[in-house]
Design an enzyme around this catalytic site. Structure first.
Site, PDB file in Angstrom:
ATOM      1  N   ASP A  25     -17.102 -12.653   6.605  1.00  0.00           N
ATOM      2  CA  ASP A  25     -16.079 -13.283   6.395  1.00  0.00           C
ATOM      3  C   ASP A  25     -15.670 -11.960   8.186  1.00  0.00           C
ATOM      4  O   ASP A  25     -15.958 -11.350   7.906  1.00  0.00           O
ATOM      5  CB  ASP A  25     -15.631 -11.908   5.849  1.00  0.00           C
ATOM      6  N   TYR A  84       0.631  -1.308  -0.290  1.00  0.00           N
ATOM      7  CA  TYR A  84       0.094  -0.017  -0.270  1.00  0.00           C
ATOM      8  C   TYR A  84       0.444   1.163   0.600  1.00  0.00           C
ATOM      9  O   TYR A  84       0.324   2.342   0.246  1.00  0.00           O
ATOM     10  CB  TYR A  84      -1.080   0.282   1.468  1.00  0.00           C
ATOM     11  N   LYS A 102      -6.391 -14.278   9.959  1.00  0.00           N
ATOM     12  CA  LYS A 102      -5.497 -13.675  11.219  1.00  0.00           C
ATOM     13  C   LYS A 102      -5.634 -14.416  12.567  1.00  0.00           C
ATOM     14  O   LYS A 102      -4.765 -15.056  12.882  1.00  0.00           O
ATOM     15  CB  LYS A 102      -6.307 -12.298  11.035  1.00  0.00           C
ATOM     16  N   TYR A 113     -14.800  -4.989   2.523  1.00  0.00           N
ATOM     17  CA  TYR A 113     -13.279  -4.808   2.172  1.00  0.00           C
ATOM     18  C   TYR A 113     -13.213  -6.485   2.916  1.00  0.00           C
ATOM     19  O   TYR A 113     -13.398  -7.263   3.828  1.00  0.00           O
ATOM     20  CB  TYR A 113     -12.324  -4.469   3.207  1.00  0.00           C
TER      21      TYR A 113
HETATM   22  C1  LIG Z   1     -12.252  -8.911   6.751  1.00  0.00           C
HETATM   23  C2  LIG Z   1     -11.578  -8.989   6.025  1.00  0.00           C
HETATM   24  N1  LIG Z   1     -11.440 -10.151   4.867  1.00  0.00           N
HETATM   25  C3  LIG Z   1      -9.829 -10.898   4.012  1.00  0.00           C
HETATM   26  C4  LIG Z   1      -9.086  -9.869   4.913  1.00  0.00           C
HETATM   27  C5  LIG Z   1      -8.066 -10.302   4.020  1.00  0.00           C
HETATM   28  O1  LIG Z   1      -6.575 -11.120   5.092  1.00  0.00           O
HETATM   29  P1  LIG Z   1      -5.593 -11.658   3.785  1.00  0.00           P
HETATM   30  O2  LIG Z   1      -4.461  -9.859   4.492  1.00  0.00           O
HETATM   31  O3  LIG Z   1      -4.850 -12.593   5.501  1.00  0.00           O
HETATM   32  O4  LIG Z   1      -5.395 -11.834   3.011  1.00  0.00           O
HETATM   33  C6  LIG Z   1      -9.583  -9.063   5.637  1.00  0.00           C
HETATM   34  C7  LIG Z   1      -7.618  -8.262   5.618  1.00  0.00           C
HETATM   35  O5  LIG Z   1      -6.861  -7.460   7.008  1.00  0.00           O
HETATM   36  C8  LIG Z   1     -10.089  -8.868   6.376  1.00  0.00           C
HETATM   37  O6  LIG Z   1     -10.136  -7.476   6.893  1.00  0.00           O
END
Ligand SMILES: Cc1ncc(COP(=O)(O)O)c(C=O)c1O
Length: 396
Positions: free
Chosen positions: A221, A6, A248, A132
């Site tokens: 998610d 980024y 995470k 996101y």
């Molecule tokens: C809600 C959400 N989904 C998916 C992701 C993507 O995860 P990764 O960075 O492990 O690919 C993130 C990353 O911040 C996220 O906040």
């Protein structure tokens, strides 16, 4: 040379170089910083936790990795059994992958193929404004975050409907497209990278009802919200989705890993005598033995040391400390579980805050109009108050 995320490499500030990390602290050569970001929200037990480190070392002494193609092993068997018992409802079928974005891709593929296996031509996704879901292309497509993905145009979004977190918008979208949606994907209760936006569980309850009525798969998610961040163990404990995505904090932040967990209905949509109904996906590092071992230990600590109580304390202290805080430059202060966000009117207001925080012993990484903290759950009261005082002090 490292190509950083980024960042405009030409103008970026030199990153702080970390030489050690322990508990909630990051160490540079000459500074000790409280990590108020938990390394992009994953480091829930803090750094160098002796039990987590031991779990990795012990597994590394046996073997670090074998693929799941034609092979299996104890850590992945135990983790899938643990998740099956630990997660609500019949979310029992665990498909592992190496990152949150990939796990979201898997969830979307799973949902789409669930219908193609039935011979249905459903081809649209319902998703949220400001969503996101990661940076891979399909995850981006269902996302709605111009600030991250502006360089890619609409990226095939014509099959994605984005709605605000309002019940009328949900009902409206279902009224128009209910027979074309194959899933509704949401970051439940807390939209992280889209600006730490918080909304009510009533929206998710209504979504569950409509998904049931029209046979649309509901995907949560919980890559960011899972393991307590919203003050709920999982939002899935309140409203149960058909597919749940975790990442995470799954491994306590030790090793990148994620899982897409399907319920029985979804699993049965693939379970047949027809090879063409199999899920054709298989990341090299899925079910990595080091990741599974440390994830098992992380969940054990989460339960044994009553992390939900720790998160309730973080929320109570944060609310107490932020109460009455206002400034003409501040649009809103939001607190939910282990997340606090100060949204300002103008992004320029936050320019220089990272260095200001560094000088006060706090690592922070505000983005756009959002100054926030998502601290490791092991943080002490004094350290948490220091983080919050630093945030408020910027406006003095
Ligand atoms: C809600 C959400 N989904 C998916 C992701 C993507 O995860 P990764 O960075 O492990 O690919 C993130 C990353 O911040 C996220 O906040």
């Amino acid at each position: 040379m490292i190509w950083y995320p980024y960042e405009q490499m030409k103008t970026m500030r030199q990153p702080y170089k970390i030489v050690d990390a322990k508990g909630v602290y990051l160490y540079t050569e000459d500074a000790r910083l409280i990590d108020s970001v938990s390394s992009w929200w994953c480091m829930i037990h803090g750094y160098k936790h002796p039990e987590l480190t031991r779990a990795v070392k012990e597994q590394a002494d046996r073997f670090s990795h074998v693929m799941l193609g034609g092979l299996t092993h104890e850590p992945v068997i135990r983790l899938s059994e643990k998740l099956q018992a630990y997660l609500p409802g019949d979310l029992d079928y665990c498909f592992f992958s190496d990152s949150g974005s990939v796990a979201v891709e898997v969830a979307l593929k799973m949902a789409l193929q669930f219908y193609t296996n039935r011979g249905s031509g459903r081809n649209m996704v319902l998703s949220l404004q400001h969503a996101y879901h990661g940076d891979t292309f399909k995850a981006m497509e269902v996302g709605d975050d111009e600030d991250y993905h502006f360089a890619f145009g609409d990226g095939g979004k014509k099959n994605v409907v984005h709605i605000p977190t309002e019940i009328w918008a949900l009902e409206d979208a279902f009224a128009k497209y209910h027979d074309r949606f194959y899933c509704f994907i949401v970051e439940p209760l807390l939209q992280g990278a889209g600006g730490m936006r918080m909304y009510d569980v009533a929206f998710l309850k209504r979504a569950r009802e409509l998904c049931d009525r029209y046979d649309v798969l509901l995907i949560f998610d919980e890559v960011a919200t899972g393991f307590g961040r919203t003050g709920n163990r999982f939002v899935a404990d309140l409203v149960c989705p058909d597919i749940l995505v975790l990442g995470k904090a799954l491994t306590g932040g030790y090793i990148g890993h994620a899982v897409t967990v399907a319920n029985r209905k979804v699993f049965e949509g693939f379970y047949s005598d027809d090879d063409r109904h199999a899920l054709m996906h298989g990341p090299t590092f899925m079910g990595n033995a080091l990741a599974c071992s440390v994830a098992l230990k992380s969940i054990e600590l989460f339960e044994k040391e009553n992390y939900m109580e720790k998160i309730r304390n973080i929320e109570a202290i944060t609310k107490r400390e932020m109460e009455g805080f206002e400034d003409p430059r501040v649009k809103e202060v939001r607190v939910m579980g282990g997340c606090v966000c100060v949204e300002v009117h103008d992004a320029a207001t936050l320019k220089g805050f990272q260095q200001f925080a560094y000088e006060r012993g706090v690592f922070s990484r505000p983005f756009l109009k959002y100054m926030y903290a998502m601290v490791p759950y092991v943080i002490g009261e004094e350290e948490l108050v220091r983080v919050l005082d630093t945030m408020k002090a910027w406006f003095l």
